[in-house]
Design an enzyme around this catalytic site. Structure first.
Site, short mmCIF file in Angstrom:
data_model
loop_
_atom_site.label_atom_id
_atom_site.label_comp_id
_atom_site.label_asym_id
_atom_site.label_seq_id
_atom_site.Cartn_x
_atom_site.Cartn_y
_atom_site.Cartn_z
N HIS A 82 60.35 18.48 15.84
CA HIS A 82 61.59 18.36 15.23
C HIS A 82 62.43 19.83 15.68
O HIS A 82 63.51 19.70 15.79
CB HIS A 82 61.85 18.03 13.85
CG HIS A 82 63.01 18.19 13.17
ND1 HIS A 82 63.83 16.79 13.39
CD2 HIS A 82 63.67 19.03 12.35
CE1 HIS A 82 64.92 17.49 12.48
NE2 HIS A 82 64.76 18.72 12.01
N GLU A 118 60.61 12.21 18.96
CA GLU A 118 60.51 12.18 17.62
C GLU A 118 60.57 10.80 16.87
O GLU A 118 59.89 10.84 15.99
CB GLU A 118 61.61 13.29 17.35
CG GLU A 118 61.73 13.81 15.82
CD GLU A 118 62.84 14.39 15.38
OE1 GLU A 118 64.17 14.18 15.98
OE2 GLU A 118 62.94 15.28 14.58
N ASN A 177 34.56 21.84 36.47
CA ASN A 177 33.43 21.83 37.58
C ASN A 177 32.04 21.28 36.55
O ASN A 177 31.41 20.69 37.36
CB ASN A 177 33.08 23.59 37.77
CG ASN A 177 32.35 23.70 38.68
OD1 ASN A 177 32.59 23.50 40.04
ND2 ASN A 177 30.93 23.87 38.47
#
Lengths: 86, 709
Positions: free
Chosen positions: B48, B70, B433
């Protein structure tokens, strides 16, 4: 800066930067000022204006600034009371 | 010189960056606890604020997208609406778009992210939103209806009514007869609203569209500065209480605060008319504002009676530019040096006065205390960085179809903030990795190896001595050192004629261009990653170590100094010069016996150190110090750790171990690769800090040249 007979009339439409510039001018000419009023021809642009009024009062306590003591009608703000304890 | 506008935009960008970073962390928590509405509320609040800021500063693409995002979040704030995996994925995808669109707009690139429209469409579909209805809600400046939750605080001060004059009260009461309501709106904004581009007056202009402001109380802060230091960037108005007469409903009033509403900032109430009536008898004109005589003089008398909130002046934290902290830290460094001068001054010492000694001890303690406090200002928990790794693990897990659990520990361990930024990329690579290469390709392989189906990757942090240690450990396949050695020989990195320790072989993984991945993926395996990881770690004065057991897993251990401003070092002497060797690189210091030294013709001297034949670097010769060379047996030797192999530094004398404040070198001196900085010792002597990497490079070049000859 508009000082006439010791009365400084502050244009209510001033923005923050203009108020800052005005604060310097007031500081340099504070001895000439006996009273400060607000020119209410236009609406208040920045609430920082009220802070400036307190700063002026602090700088020279014998300057009369009616809006700090009395209710004043300001366009768009209604009946204004500025409550300052310091 | 930057303008005020630039600075304000800079603050917006900084704030938005922080919000976006915080969102990522919160999303990871949300995925783990999708039922916890407090988390989605927290995310909603951040989004917001981001939306309000974005629209105010012209980041319209961001604002437009966040607006719908929102709505999606708001829907799931409702306890009746439960999140599912699909929606969580959509929230993650939306976050990625937000991050990208923010970066594009920040960099003034007029472009939409590739997934912008697609994700927006999915959000709309998810909510079954009728686009036309939503657009109708958008008024000219992108405002939409604010959510009522922001205004549930009742800030209405009933006593304030007593301070409204009779005339004004009558105007208010008359309005009731006209079928209008009296709204009391209380605005308590932060001190930085002017910097954020807001002003109280803006809201009054918007009130004018809704009705008539009849009364406003302006409660000023106590600490307004005098004219000499009048500050236009700071809001000194603690609270503004407004009485608005309007025939609109409360939702319309709430809309005004779309972009600024935060909890506790704004309160809206409908005033009960009976309060006016009951207060009628009590109203005394003289009570209106009891500052008629002189508000400044009344300061001390009235302070205890004031009902004005001082919340603005009692903030629990303040924002400080990191450069200011750096300056403070430098100053403390100077203080420490000055204190050391006093401490070691022969004249003062010779006084041997008990009182002076006590004062010196007090000064010493206080200086160290201040130093530690200032150091702590720069320390932040590694938590946020670690939580971001959860997102990385999540993405790699999805891409590789490997079910992974990333287990964090020591997240609250604190690290110098300046190091955190440099750690993000290396950690991302190491996590990728571990999952891509470390964890077995499928569940069957893990079951066959008597392991749990879900692969485990552990990410931990701890303080050890004066070091900060991060470990990335997996319970996967482990590294086949024979394969690594074979590859290293093929690539010309290793020689088939030499024997290597397991540690040395594992260190080949950190050499540029080395890759054992059979195929190059977009996750890892390009052969540049681990080398880049090593360089990143070294750039913050750290080291990386690898441990691995075939079939059991691999551990990457990153060892960092606690701070980049102070180094833990061994001070050594060559003739009259003092040098500092970073303790992180030191294996051991020792004295050599005659039989340990071996001379190889044309290749210099070597020493047998615990079975290893290590080259000796004579520091005096290397740095061309004019001194009388001593026999190796008469000097001190220091074994230095390096992934390309250990070596031994020969110095005249070992002075001791201490922490020193690092001073950077001038540009001219900075090109000397064997030196990384300087430090001022307590005696006032300037000591150069040795760069053990640079010395190893010099040594390799020397050995290579002698080999060619």
């Amino acid at each position: 800066m508009n000082i006439k007979d010791g009365v400084l009339k502050i244009d209510s439409s001033l923005n923050n930067l203009e108020l800052e510039k005005l604060s310097h001018e007031i500081k340099n000419n504070i001895e000439q000022i006996k009273e400060v009023t607000i020119d209410k021809k236009s609406i208040v642009t920045s609430s920082c204006l009220f802070t400036l009024l307190i700063s002026i009062k602090k700088a020279k306590t014998d300057i009369s600034i009616p809006i700090l003591f009395e209710e004043i009608d300001i366009e768009g703000f209604g009946n204004v009371s500025i409550i300052s304890k310091g | 010189m930057s303008t005020t506008k630039d600075r304000i935009i800079g603050i917006f960008i900084e704030e938005s960056t922080e919000i976006i970073q915080q969102l990522e962390t919160e999303l990871m928590i949300l995925e783990e606890s999708p039922w916890d509405k407090s988390i989605i509320n927290e995310i909603f609040r951040g989004v917001h604020t981001l939306k309000g800021n974005a629209n105010s500063f012209g980041f319209t693409k961001l604002g437009g997208f966040v607006h719908y995002f929102e709505d999606l979040l708001d829907f799931y704030r409702n306890p009746n609406n439960q999140l599912n995996k699909k929606i969580i994925q959509l929230i993650f995808d939306a976050y990625d778009v937000i991050k990208e669109v923010f970066e594009l707009e920040r960099d003034k690139i007029d472009k939409y992210p590739k997934e912008y429209e697609n994700i927006l469409k999915q959000i709309k579909e998810s909510l079954e939103i009728d686009l036309e209805k939503i657009e109708a809600k958008i008024i000219d400046n992108n405002k939409i209806v604010i959510h009522k939750q922001h205004f549930h605080h009742d800030k209405f001060d009933k006593d304030e009514i007593k301070n409204i004059s009779k005339d004004v009260k009558n105007i208010l009461l008359d309005s009731i007869n006209e079928d209008k309501k009296i709204f009391n709106i209380v605005m308590q904004f932060d001190t930085d609203i002017y910097i954020r581009g807001y002003n109280h007056t803006l809201f009054f202009k918007l009130f004018a569209n809704l009705g008539t402001v009849v009364k406003s109380f302006w409660y000023m802060a106590n600490n307004i500065p005098e004219l000499e230091i009048f500050d236009i960037e700071k809001n000194y108005i603690n609270k503004v209480s407004v009485y608005l007469v309007s025939s609109e409903n409360i939702d319309e009033i709430q809309d005004v605060f779309e972009f600024i509403a935060e909890d506790n900032e704004v309160g809206i109430s409908i005033v009960d008319i009976s309060l006016f009536e009951s207060a009628e008898d009590e109203i005394m004109e003289s009570q209106l504002i009891k500052v008629n005589e002189d508000p400044i003089k009344n300061l001390s008398i009235n302070q205890s009676n004031t009902s004005v909130s001082n919340s603005n002046t009692s903030a629990k934290s303040i924002r400080i530019e990191s450069s200011k902290l750096d300056e403070l830290f430098d100053s403390i460094g100077e203080l420490v040096i000055a204190q050391s001068f006093i401490d070691q001054n022969e004249l003062i010492r010779s006084l041997n006065n008990l009182e002076i000694n006590q004062y010196l001890s007090m000064l010493n303690k206080t200086t160290r205390l201040i130093q530690n406090k200032v150091m702590n200002l720069r320390m932040i928990p590694i938590k946020d960085t670690f939580l971001k790794m959860k997102r990385v693990a999540r993405d790699v897990s999805n891409k590789t179809n490997k079910e992974i659990e990333l287990i964090l520990s020591g997240e609250d361990t604190e690290i110098d903030k300046t190091m955190v930024d440099s750690l993000g990329e290396p950690l991302i690579h190491l996590i990728r990795n571990s999952i891509d290469h470390g964890i077995e390709a499928n569940k069957e392989d893990r079951i066959n190896a008597n392991k749990e189906e879900i692969g485990k990757v552990y990410l931990s942090a701890m303080h050890k001595g004066s070091n900060f240690i991060i470990e990335i450990k997996d319970d996967g396949r482990g590294v086949d050192t024979q394969k690594i050695l074979q590859k290293a020989i093929e690539k010309g990195i290793a020689s088939s004629e030499e024997t290597y320790t397991k540690e040395e072989i594992l260190n080949f993984l950190l050499v540029a261009g080395f890759s054992t991945a059979p195929t190059i993926t977009d996750i890892s395996g390009r052969g540049v990653g681990l080398d880049a990881v090593k360089r990143s770690i070294e750039s913050i004065k750290g080291k990386i170590h690898i441990e691995s057991n075939l079939g059991e897993g691999t551990t990457f251990r990153i060892v960092l100094p606690l701070t980049l401003a102070i180094i833990d070092g061994m001070s050594v002497k060559v003739k009259d010069e003092t040098f500092i060797i970073p303790t992180l690189s030191v294996v051991e210091s020792f004295r050599a016996k005659k039989g340990d030294i071996q001379k190889a013709q044309g290749k210099g001297e070597f020493i047998n150190f615990r079975g290893d034949i290590l080259p000796i670097v004579k520091l005096g010769e290397l740095l061309e110090i004019d001194y009388e060379p001593l026999d190796v047996e008469q000097t001190t030797l220091i074994c230095i750790e390096h992934e390309k192999g250990r070596y031994v530094l020969q110095v005249n004398e070992l002075l001791g171990r201490q922490q020193v404040v690092i001073k950077s070198l001038s540009k001219k001196l900075a090109i000397i690769k064997e030196i990384s900085g300087a430090a001022i010792m307590g005696s006032g002597v300037i000591a150069l800090i040795l760069n053990t990497e640079g010395i190893r490079e010099w040594l390799d070049t020397e050995l290579e040249n002698k080999k060619i000859k």
